[in-house]
Enzyme design. Structure first.
Site: not given
Ligand code: ATP
Ligand code: MG
Length: 161
Positions: A17, A41, A90, A128
């Site tokens: 990040h 979430k 990514r 994460s």
């Protein structure tokens, strides 16, 4: 003046990040790093903890603001007078979802552009979730997160103390 937002969960912020933040910072006039508060979430860190972690990592960037929002990103962007959304990419797995989101957001507001920044190959494996997984099993995650936040994250995972 081009204002941009870099949205995400940042639960917690990683070196991946921070790499996107510093590269985006070099090309926009003002950058808001915005945490999406998503009640659906489950998150490991509270909004306050995540705000604090991102602030610590961006203290040397005067044109970075750290904020949070709930609801639709495109509504938040409008309220803030922002015209660019920054996303990191990514692998193929990020692409399909982000492609769909970018097209929906353009439909909702054609004046807002989504910009994709390719991951730094050093961090292409990093998320994460991976940080939490490694920390949870007592692994050494020091190299995966900015040094400013290592201890705050370790505190959440007693097996690392
Ligand atoms: N290592 C990385 N390189 C480039 N972009 C990244 C990287 N990690 C996250 N991003 C991008 O940062 C934004 C916010 O991501 P998010 O907060 O979901 O993080 P994440 O690491 O994917 O977390 P999670 O594992 O919870 O999905 C997204 O645009 C995501 O594609
Ligand atoms: Mg993600």
């Amino acid at each position: 003046m081009k204002k941009a937002v870099y949205p995400g969960s940042f639960d917690p912020i990683t070196k991946g990040h921070l790499d996107i933040i510093s590269r985006a910072y070099a090309i926009v006039d003002h950058l808001t790093v915005a945490i999406l508060e998503n009640p659906r979430k489950h998150s490991a860190f509270t909004i306050e903890e995540r705000l604090e972690m991102i602030r610590r990592c961006t203290k040397d960037y005067p044109k970075v603001e750290v904020d949070y929002f709930s609801g639709l990103l495109i509504d938040y962007v409008k309220r803030k007078g922002i015209s660019v959304i920054i996303k990191g990419l990514r692998a193929i797995s990020d692409f399909e979802f982000e492609f769909q989101m970018a097209l929906v957001n353009r439909k909702l507001n054609p004046d807002v552009e989504t910009l994709f920044m390719m991951t730094n190959s050093k961090y292409s494996y990093l998320s994460s979730s991976i940080v939490k997984e490694v920390a949870d099993f007592g692994g050494d995650f020091r190299k995966l997160v900015p040094k400013e936040v290592y201890q705050l994250i370790a505190n959440k995972f007693p097996q690392n103390e």
